[in-house]
Design a protein around this motif. Structure first.
Motif, PDB file in Angstrom:
ATOM      1  N   UNK A   1      -1.209   6.761   2.930  1.00 51.74           N
ATOM      2  CA  UNK A   1      -1.729   7.329   4.176  1.00 51.74           C
ATOM      3  C   UNK A   1      -3.152   7.843   4.002  1.00 51.74           C
ATOM      4  N   UNK A   2      -3.487   8.298   2.814  1.00 52.72           N
ATOM      5  CA  UNK A   2      -4.843   8.818   2.567  1.00 52.72           C
ATOM      6  C   UNK A   2      -5.877   7.708   2.481  1.00 52.72           C
ATOM      7  N   UNK A   3      -5.530   6.634   1.764  1.00 52.74           N
ATOM      8  CA  UNK A   3      -6.529   5.627   1.405  1.00 52.74           C
ATOM      9  C   UNK A   3      -6.329   4.280   2.076  1.00 52.74           C
ATOM     10  N   UNK A   4      -5.105   4.014   2.573  1.00 52.05           N
ATOM     11  CA  UNK A   4      -4.812   2.688   3.110  1.00 52.05           C
ATOM     12  C   UNK A   4      -4.483   1.669   2.045  1.00 52.05           C
ATOM     13  N   UNK A   5      -4.477   2.074   0.792  1.00 49.89           N
ATOM     14  CA  UNK A   5      -4.170   1.175  -0.320  1.00 49.89           C
ATOM     15  C   UNK A   5      -2.836   1.561  -0.942  1.00 49.89           C
ATOM     16  N   UNK A   6      -2.128   0.540  -1.431  1.00 48.65           N
ATOM     17  CA  UNK A   6      -0.814   0.750  -2.032  1.00 48.65           C
ATOM     18  C   UNK A   6      -0.886   0.487  -3.529  1.00 48.65           C
ATOM     19  N   UNK A   7      -0.636   1.510  -4.314  1.00 50.24           N
ATOM     20  CA  UNK A   7      -0.585   1.378  -5.768  1.00 50.24           C
ATOM     21  C   UNK A   7       0.775   1.883  -6.234  1.00 50.24           C
ATOM     22  N   UNK A   8       1.561   0.977  -6.795  1.00 51.29           N
ATOM     23  CA  UNK A   8       2.925   1.311  -7.214  1.00 51.29           C
ATOM     24  C   UNK A   8       2.950   1.456  -8.730  1.00 51.29           C
ATOM     25  N   UNK A   9       3.156   2.661  -9.262  1.00 51.60           N
ATOM     26  CA  UNK A   9       3.213   2.851 -10.706  1.00 51.60           C
ATOM     27  C   UNK A   9       4.451   2.192 -11.302  1.00 51.60           C
ATOM     28  N   UNK A  10       4.409   1.960 -12.578  1.00 55.08           N
ATOM     29  CA  UNK A  10       5.482   1.223 -13.260  1.00 55.08           C
ATOM     30  C   UNK A  10       6.820   1.961 -13.236  1.00 55.08           C
TER      31      UNK A  10
END
Length: 440
Positions: free
Chosen positions: A67-76
């Protein structure tokens, strides 16, 4: 929405988070966070200083950053399936899908994944769902996949060969099948895509009697009407119309003498003219029949056939698609030559273009017939093991999609911002996606 500086605190599964109303507003009105705002997107004032949510904190952290950045980063350490279920709880599943792949563009597609099918033999059809999932028909079975490409329970029609399928919504799919002689089955049914259960069947009535029939090509319009080509034992040859919500038959367009409707390979609803395109192509019939039906006046308002045309007989039409923006119909032959028919002309002459011919090598012994699709002004044509993309007023070849495995493409479908391509030889289907644009 104006910039807000109100801080909001959460305790999610014992972990503390702090964010702003502006960030939460990005989730939208239909999310879990939407109820925290008034009609003017002002943060509702109450005595709660910290909101407790008994959910997974690791997933919440990922979704909050989305929601903050518009990017999705999924940690391992976060399983994707768990993240998707948490996104569903918060009402953020559409945000996750948008971040994973961008808006559909045929010239920016990349091969995201290939899935080996579960059923033996050649595939019949693949149909993209509205939410990024798909269904794949093999013989009498239909395999349904959600947007995460997790397979749902199998739909088994008990030896009735599936002819076509179309999605009503993300949870319901209509399947048409062949009638079996001696048994009162076949026709069409509405199935729950999540459980595989039959909800109801679509009946055909002729002279006030329910008749068994073979359901063929399917399509629907924006008013929840379902269309299907039909073949019965009596006079039930033509195009049936049903209410796809109730299953009640609304209308039936009977096949005129000397024409072909009940054997149609493809139906397409034209929203601009409120007409139905009906196409019956070689080799289902020795000749090709294309017509426009207007159910408001129960009349065939336009038609074309290649009977007696030696040029067209040498270039058998394998698929057809209407292009309302240009008032024309595009057809394709086995050499991937594109042809165009002007709907404003009663002569119906095909203007063939060999510029699109991509097959320079020898034709395979058992090639798959080419298929056509349109999406946002781009034209797609499959040919053996690749899909070509054409753009612009002159339909110039701009891209070509090809995977190194699976053999010839027997069908493809576009929907949910994905392109699905079904290969025949190794029972594999590909998922093509557009990469989301970089956020600067």
């Amino acid at each position: 929405m104006g910039v807000q500086k109100d801080r909001v605190r959460f305790n999610v599964g014992g972990r503390k988070f702090e964010t702003t109303a502006t960030t939460l507003g990005n989730a939208g009105r239909n999310s879990l966070f939407g109820s925290m705002f008034d009609d003017n997107w002002g943060l509702q004032s109450d005595a709660i200083t910290e909101h407790f949510i008994d959910r997974n904190p690791d997933c919440f952290a990922v979704l909050l950053d989305l929601l903050r950045t518009g990017e999705l980063h999924i940690p391992s350490n976060v399983p994707e399936k768990l993240l998707y279920s948490e996104a569903l709880f918060y009402g953020l599943l559409d945000h996750v899908r948008t971040a994973k792949w961008g808006s559909f563009d045929g010239n920016r597609l990349h091969l995201a994944r290939s899935i080996v099918g579960r059923a033996p033999g050649d595939g019949t059809a693949i149909r993209a769902g509205p939410d990024g999932g798909c269904c794949v028909a093999h013989g009498s079975m239909v395999h349904v996949y959600d947007w995460m490409l997790e397979e749902h329970p199998l739909i088994n029609l008990d030896y009735q060969r599936v002819n076509d399928a179309t999605w009503v919504d993300a949870e319901n799919v209509v399947i048409s099948a062949c009638e079996r002689l001696g048994r009162d089955d076949g026709g069409m049914g509405l199935f729950n895509a999540l459980t595989g259960e039959l909800r109801f069947k679509f009946q055909v009535k002729h002279e006030n009697q329910v008749k068994s029939y073979t359901g063929g090509a399917l399509c629907s319009d924006s008013n929840y009407k379902l269309f299907s080509s039909c073949k019965g034992r009596s006079n039930e040859y033509g195009i049936g119309v049903w209410d796809q919500v109730t299953g009640k038959q609304i209308d039936f367009f009977y096949e005129p003498n000397g024409w072909s409707l009940g054997d149609a390979d493809k139906l397409q609803w034209l929203h601009g003219t409120n007409c139905l395109l009906v196409s019956t192509m070689f080799p289902r019939k020795d000749d090709c029949y294309i017509s426009l039906l207007d159910f408001r006046v129960k009349n065939m308002v336009w038609s074309w056939c290649d009977i007696g045309d030696p040029i067209n007989e040498e270039r058998r039409v394998r698929d057809a698609i209407a292009m309302e923006e240009t008032n024309s119909i595009c057809v394709v032959n086995e050499y991937e030559d594109l042809g165009f028919i002007d709907l404003r002309s009663t002569a119906g002459t095909v203007r063939w273009s060999s510029r699109s011919r991509l097959m320079k090598e020898k034709m395979p012994d058992e090639p798959c017939y080419p298929k056509l699709a349109m999406h946002d002004g781009q034209l797609f044509s499959s040919m053996n093991d690749s899909i070509s993309v054409f753009c612009g007023p002159d339909w110039v070849l701009t891209s070509r999609l090809k995977n190194s495995r699976g053999g010839s493409i027997c069908d493809f479908s576009i929907g949910g911002d994905r392109l699905f391509a079904l290969h025949s030889e190794e029972n594999v289907f590909d998922i093509w996606e557009t990469k989301p644009p970089a956020i600067l």
